[in-house]
Each structure stands twice: as structure tokens, then as C-alpha cells.
Design a protein around this motif. Structure first.
Motif, mmCIF file in Angstrom:
data_model
loop_
_atom_site.group_PDB
_atom_site.id
_atom_site.type_symbol
_atom_site.label_atom_id
_atom_site.label_comp_id
_atom_site.label_asym_id
_atom_site.label_seq_id
_atom_site.Cartn_x
_atom_site.Cartn_y
_atom_site.Cartn_z
ATOM 1 N N LEU B 81 0.821 -1.205 0.000
ATOM 2 C CA LEU B 81 0.000 0.000 0.000
ATOM 3 C C LEU B 81 0.858 1.259 0.000
ATOM 4 O O LEU B 81 0.423 2.321 -0.471
ATOM 5 C CB LEU B 81 -0.878 -0.020 1.261
ATOM 6 C CG LEU B 81 -2.389 0.184 1.165
ATOM 7 C CD1 LEU B 81 -2.937 -0.205 -0.177
ATOM 8 C CD2 LEU B 81 -3.057 -0.616 2.273
ATOM 9 N N ARG B 87 -2.084 5.299 -7.658
ATOM 10 C CA ARG B 87 -3.051 4.601 -6.836
ATOM 11 C C ARG B 87 -3.428 3.236 -7.401
ATOM 12 O O ARG B 87 -3.482 2.251 -6.679
ATOM 13 C CB ARG B 87 -4.310 5.456 -6.665
ATOM 14 C CG ARG B 87 -5.258 4.876 -5.622
ATOM 15 C CD ARG B 87 -6.513 5.716 -5.496
ATOM 16 N NE ARG B 87 -6.225 7.053 -4.986
ATOM 17 C CZ ARG B 87 -7.154 7.983 -4.842
ATOM 18 N NH1 ARG B 87 -8.409 7.721 -5.170
ATOM 19 N NH2 ARG B 87 -6.834 9.168 -4.373
ATOM 20 N N ARG B 90 -0.895 0.624 -6.745
ATOM 21 C CA ARG B 90 -0.859 0.202 -5.345
ATOM 22 C C ARG B 90 -1.965 -0.787 -5.046
ATOM 23 O O ARG B 90 -1.755 -1.789 -4.361
ATOM 24 C CB ARG B 90 -1.039 1.415 -4.444
ATOM 25 C CG ARG B 90 0.121 2.366 -4.528
ATOM 26 C CD ARG B 90 0.024 3.341 -3.394
ATOM 27 N NE ARG B 90 0.801 4.545 -3.689
ATOM 28 C CZ ARG B 90 1.092 5.445 -2.776
ATOM 29 N NH1 ARG B 90 0.658 5.294 -1.550
ATOM 30 N NH2 ARG B 90 1.803 6.501 -3.085
ATOM 31 N N VAL B 91 -3.144 -0.503 -5.558
ATOM 32 C CA VAL B 91 -4.258 -1.422 -5.322
ATOM 33 C C VAL B 91 -3.948 -2.785 -5.933
ATOM 34 O O VAL B 91 -4.122 -3.831 -5.304
ATOM 35 C CB VAL B 91 -5.559 -0.844 -5.899
ATOM 36 C CG1 VAL B 91 -6.660 -1.897 -5.886
ATOM 37 C CG2 VAL B 91 -5.999 0.375 -5.097
ATOM 38 N N ARG B 150 -6.038 8.887 3.822
ATOM 39 C CA ARG B 150 -5.304 9.268 2.615
ATOM 40 C C ARG B 150 -6.191 9.795 1.504
ATOM 41 O O ARG B 150 -5.718 10.518 0.629
ATOM 42 C CB ARG B 150 -4.512 8.075 2.091
ATOM 43 C CG ARG B 150 -3.497 7.573 3.090
ATOM 44 C CD ARG B 150 -2.962 6.237 2.634
ATOM 45 N NE ARG B 150 -1.628 6.377 2.123
ATOM 46 C CZ ARG B 150 -0.577 5.694 2.579
ATOM 47 N NH1 ARG B 150 -0.734 4.827 3.548
ATOM 48 N NH2 ARG B 150 0.605 5.878 2.058
ATOM 49 N N VAL B 151 -7.444 9.357 1.496
ATOM 50 C CA VAL B 151 -8.301 9.767 0.393
ATOM 51 C C VAL B 151 -9.311 10.794 0.899
ATOM 52 O O VAL B 151 -9.886 10.633 1.975
ATOM 53 C CB VAL B 151 -9.032 8.545 -0.200
ATOM 54 C CG1 VAL B 151 -9.921 8.970 -1.358
ATOM 55 C CG2 VAL B 151 -8.025 7.499 -0.655
ATOM 56 N N ILE B 168 -14.175 -4.065 0.304
ATOM 57 C CA ILE B 168 -13.050 -4.466 -0.556
ATOM 58 C C ILE B 168 -12.400 -5.745 -0.033
ATOM 59 O O ILE B 168 -12.085 -6.662 -0.794
ATOM 60 C CB ILE B 168 -12.016 -3.326 -0.650
ATOM 61 C CG1 ILE B 168 -12.623 -2.146 -1.406
ATOM 62 C CG2 ILE B 168 -10.750 -3.810 -1.330
ATOM 63 C CD1 ILE B 168 -11.735 -0.908 -1.411
ATOM 64 N N LEU B 190 -6.726 -12.293 -12.373
ATOM 65 C CA LEU B 190 -7.671 -12.022 -11.290
ATOM 66 C C LEU B 190 -7.461 -10.619 -10.734
ATOM 67 O O LEU B 190 -8.423 -9.860 -10.532
ATOM 68 C CB LEU B 190 -7.497 -13.070 -10.185
ATOM 69 C CG LEU B 190 -8.433 -12.950 -8.998
ATOM 70 C CD1 LEU B 190 -9.876 -13.074 -9.437
ATOM 71 C CD2 LEU B 190 -8.114 -14.016 -7.948
ATOM 72 N N ALA B 193 -8.834 -8.082 -13.116
ATOM 73 C CA ALA B 193 -10.290 -8.054 -13.152
ATOM 74 C C ALA B 193 -10.849 -7.335 -11.924
ATOM 75 O O ALA B 193 -11.764 -6.508 -12.031
ATOM 76 C CB ALA B 193 -10.835 -9.480 -13.228
ATOM 77 N N LEU B 194 -10.297 -7.629 -10.761
ATOM 78 C CA LEU B 194 -10.798 -6.998 -9.547
ATOM 79 C C LEU B 194 -10.525 -5.496 -9.556
ATOM 80 O O LEU B 194 -11.369 -4.693 -9.136
ATOM 81 C CB LEU B 194 -10.166 -7.653 -8.307
ATOM 82 C CG LEU B 194 -10.627 -9.081 -8.028
ATOM 83 C CD1 LEU B 194 -9.873 -9.681 -6.843
ATOM 84 C CD2 LEU B 194 -12.130 -9.111 -7.762
ATOM 85 N N ASP B 196 -10.228 -3.623 -12.181
ATOM 86 C CA ASP B 196 -11.193 -3.038 -13.112
ATOM 87 C C ASP B 196 -12.538 -2.817 -12.432
ATOM 88 O O ASP B 196 -13.177 -1.775 -12.618
ATOM 89 C CB ASP B 196 -11.392 -3.974 -14.319
ATOM 90 C CG ASP B 196 -10.267 -3.805 -15.333
ATOM 91 O OD1 ASP B 196 -9.423 -2.911 -15.140
ATOM 92 O OD2 ASP B 196 -10.236 -4.581 -16.310
ATOM 93 N N LEU B 197 -12.944 -3.815 -11.655
ATOM 94 C CA LEU B 197 -14.220 -3.686 -10.958
ATOM 95 C C LEU B 197 -14.207 -2.482 -10.031
ATOM 96 O O LEU B 197 -15.128 -1.652 -10.043
ATOM 97 C CB LEU B 197 -14.503 -4.965 -10.158
ATOM 98 C CG LEU B 197 -15.791 -4.975 -9.341
ATOM 99 C CD1 LEU B 197 -17.004 -4.812 -10.250
ATOM 100 C CD2 LEU B 197 -15.916 -6.261 -8.531
ATOM 101 N N LEU B 198 -13.133 -2.372 -9.228
ATOM 102 C CA LEU B 198 -13.037 -1.248 -8.290
ATOM 103 C C LEU B 198 -12.921 0.078 -9.034
ATOM 104 O O LEU B 198 -13.259 1.127 -8.484
ATOM 105 C CB LEU B 198 -11.826 -1.428 -7.376
ATOM 106 C CG LEU B 198 -11.975 -2.507 -6.304
ATOM 107 C CD1 LEU B 198 -10.689 -2.658 -5.515
ATOM 108 C CD2 LEU B 198 -13.134 -2.155 -5.385
ATOM 109 N N TRP B 199 -12.454 0.027 -10.247
ATOM 110 C CA TRP B 199 -12.292 1.279 -10.997
ATOM 111 C C TRP B 199 -13.561 1.636 -11.783
ATOM 112 O O TRP B 199 -13.541 2.461 -12.673
ATOM 113 C CB TRP B 199 -11.058 1.199 -11.903
ATOM 114 C CG TRP B 199 -9.965 2.077 -11.388
ATOM 115 C CD1 TRP B 199 -9.482 3.214 -11.961
ATOM 116 C CD2 TRP B 199 -9.228 1.914 -10.168
ATOM 117 N NE1 TRP B 199 -8.504 3.773 -11.179
ATOM 118 C CE2 TRP B 199 -8.327 3.004 -10.084
ATOM 119 C CE3 TRP B 199 -9.239 0.990 -9.125
ATOM 120 C CZ2 TRP B 199 -7.444 3.167 -8.995
ATOM 121 C CZ3 TRP B 199 -8.371 1.149 -8.059
ATOM 122 C CH2 TRP B 199 -7.496 2.220 -8.004
#
Lengths: 214, 214
Positions: B81, B87, B90-91, B150-151, B168, B190, B193-194, B196-199
Motif C-alpha cells: 500500500l 493509486r 498500489r491497489v 489518505r483519500v 473491498i 484475477l 479483473a478486480l 477493473d471492478l473497483l475502478w
DNA sequence: CTCCGGAAGTTACCAGCGGTAACCCACCTG
DNA sequence: CAGGTGGGTTACCGCTGGTAACTTCCGGAG
């Protein structure tokens, strides 16, 4: 006891089975995940061995119960997913439906999510999977299918949809579980927060000016 | 047996405790979530009661083990992190770190995630929470804190961050669990894909032309 | 040296679990 | 009337988590 015996009808076994399942439901609703076979049998007014005749073992009874509830929940979720509204509304409605369900019957869903393993079954060579909650898996697969057949994700979309299905269901489950325990906000707030997350607000939000950045 | 007894040093108890924890680690690594107290005691070369003197009950030992692994994992995750990158990187790196960990020691993490309940503890009035996996809760809270500090999420950001943290983590866990069981793709796929989902790719993707729409 | 306190460790047990074998009894059929 | 078959019970097995009571060994005080 009433001595209702030897009815002869072929459908009798199925009706009995449903009676037993309803009794199991009652005791699970009362005792949560630690419902024992003894307790269920007692609630049904009978003893263990006939329970085992009907369901094989505890996993069998668990599965029968799970199928029941999962079917019911899936119907609700499909209805929410199919409502005539824009995509975001549908997602919100689906999340809210799930959360309302676990809010209404927390004991039942805890039982379904934490089956406590069968103990002496396993050892199938390498052995990795299908250990935990079939309900979550089913939900994940179902959602994956809905996504896959309705959203255009281009090449590799099949895989993407499955990952998302399981990921979203996991998100819903974990957030719901935590929320049930702490009740930090209204259900609507939780729904909004989760939808915001799925809508990529984490990606677009700016860094805090006073923080180390992210 | 070596007769290493009555050393007098005050730190002896802690060292013994670590020995026991390492033995427990070994048997959990071998037997998975169905590791029994007897087995752990045997592996440590002793008998049950002294295990209970050190850890109180099974939940205590479980917790001690969990703290250990959670600490280690959290260190890795915090490192990911904190890496100097944008960002999204990092994710991705954080997700990959988690997945690599559960891939390397699936038995251990299954044990941590499915504690099988304590049985006769509960009944605290209404009783709802903290039944299942403290590891997930800790991860969720930790992530919530990172996000929160942080955000910049504006008013209500505190609550938003907590929901997102748990959501998450749940997504990561469920997707990882499913992936471990079926291995439908590479780890990197994987992760992508994850992320992308969060984005928010679910929000921006178009409907399929041949489907009912979503 | 002797005796005592206390920690480490053991055996032997308890209640409860999931699961099963063996028996029982009422009924319907021939 | 004989008898088989299905629903039901009692009594048990092996195992689990957890505990009480006893033994053993040590260091320190008189």
C-alpha cells in the motif's frame, strides 16, 4: 404423537421431508449456526436416526436447507435485478434486497454461511476447494451469469464476469456481516456506499491534502 | 523430553508459548481447519492441559495464531500500500500480495477464515456480531483507516471508508477463495479483473446488444 | 540436609457432538 | 394367520473441546 403412520401415499415422504425441514428451520432460527442434529430431531418430535434416513448426514440436511433459502433469496434478487430501471438503481435495489434479507433472519444466514465443516470427509488428493459456503458460490455464479449475458465486456468478458460475480457477492457479504454486527449506519447508507464503490468513486476521489497521498 | 524445566528466567514462558504456536502452525499447515487440540498438543510433544494453561481455550489459541499471521500479512499489505506508485498500481500490488499469500499457504488461511465457532460461548442479549473471522475484520478496519486518512471523501467520508474497507476485503477474500478452488485463470488476470471492478468498469460498460439490457 | 511452595506435566475423566447398528412394532398383503 | 416392510426407538461408538486431580521436579528458606 397421533399415530399417523403408514399412509401409503407416495407423496407422504416428501411432505414429511418438508415438515422436517420446517422444524430444522425453526431451531436454526432459534439456535443459530450451533443447531445440533439432536435439537432439530427433538423439535420435529422424533429422534436422530430418521433425520439421517432422510438427509444422509448433517451436510445433507444443511444442503437441503441451503437450497431452500438460496432459492428464495435468489428469486428476490432476480426480481430486483430485473426491475425496469437504470443500471445503478438495479444494483442498489439488489444490494438492499440482500441486506434486508440478512437483517430479517440473521441466524439463518449465519448458519448458511458458516457450515462448520464435515470433519472426516475430505482428502481428495490435492484438495483445495468447495470447503465453505455453497450459498455464496451459488450467488456468485448466478450474478456472474447475469452480468455475462447482459453487459458487453468484450473479449475475456466471460472470465471478467465470473470474477466480478464472486467479488461483488463477497463484498456484499462481508460488508453486510460487518454492518449486522456493528450497525454503524442505516441500511440505505450502506447501500449507497457500496454502490459508490462499485461505481469507481475510489478511483476518482482525490488525495487528502494533509495525508501522505494514495 | 530433555527435562528442560524450571529455568527461572521470566522470558521462558513466552519462549515456550512461541514453541507451542509454531507447533500449532505446523499441524494447521498439515491438517487445515480441522486441526484438533489433541493433534496440536501431540505435535508439540505434550498433552492438552498445558495447551489450555497457555491459551485458555481453543478460541484463545486460534486468536494467538491469527494475530501472528494477520500481523505478518498486514505488514506485507502495508508495504504494498505504501509503495511509491500511482493509486491503481498500489491497489493491484495489494491484491496481488494478498492472493500470493493465500496461494502459498491455503490451509493456514482457511483455518483462519473458518474458525468453526466456539459453541457454548455466546448469548449476549440480542447477539449479532463478531462470530466469524476476526482476520477479515482486522483487515477491513485497517484498510478503512488507510483509505480514510489518505483519500479525500468529503463529509461522511469516515463512514464511507469503513464500508469500503470491509467491502473491498470481502471482495478480495471471496474472489480469492473461489479462485483458489477453481483456478480459472492466472493470478495476474484475477488482480486485473478486480481492479477493473473497483475502478468502476461495471458502471461504464455498455449493454450487450443481444441481451435484455442492464 | 530437609522441607516446602510452586510450576510443568500427566492420567483419567466429563458432556456433548455426528453418526450408526440393532431392535420394535404396527400395518398391509398373501 | 404368516410375514415382510417402513417408521420409530434405544443404546451405543469414536471423537471433540475442556477440566479435576494427581505426580514430579525444581529452587529457596530454615
Amino acid at each position: 404423537m397421533e399415530t399417523t403412520q403408514q399412509t401409503g401415499e407416495p407423496g407422504a415422504a416428501e411432505r414429511r421431508r418438508r415438515e422436517l425441514l420446517e422444524a430444522a428451520d425453526r431451531v436454526v432460527l432459534r439456535d443459530g449456526p450451533k443447531a445440533s442434529m439432536n435439537a432439530i430431531a427433538a423439535e420435529a418430535g422424533i429422534t436422530k436416526p430418521i433425520l439421517y434416513r432422510h438427509f444422509g448426514d448433517k451436510a445433507g440436511l444443511y444442503q437441503a436447507l441451503a437450497v431452500r433459502h438460496t432459492d428464495a433469496l435468489l428469486d428476490s434478487l432476480r426480481a430486483a435485478l430485473d426491475a425496469p430501471a437504470e443500471r445503478r438503481r438495479r444494483v442498489e435495489s439488489t444490494l438492499d434486497t440482500y441486506l434486508a434479507a440478512i437483517e430479517a433472519r440473521p441466524q439463518v444466514y449465519r448458519f448458511l454461511m458458516h457450515p462448520a465443516e464435515d470433519s472426516h470427509t475430505a482428502e481428495r488428493g490435492f484438495d483445495v476447494g468447495l470447503h465453505s459456503a455453497p450459498l455464496l458460490r451459488r450467488l456468485g455464479e448466478e450474478l456472474a451469469q447475469v452480468i455475462s449475458e447482459r453487459v458487453d465486456l468484450g473479449p475475456g468478458g466471460e472470465r471478467l464476469a465470473r470474477v466480478w460475480g464472486h467479488g461483488i457477492v463477497g463484498m456484499m457479504h462481508a460488508a453486510g456481516d460487518w454492518w449486522l454486527g456493528e450497525r454503524p449506519c442505516e441500511r440505505a447508507d450502506l447501500v449507497a456506499a457500496l454502490t459508490d464503490l462499485l461505481w469507481g468513486r475510489l478511483a476518482t476521489a482525490g488525495n487528502r491534502e494533509d495525508g501522505p497521498g494514495f
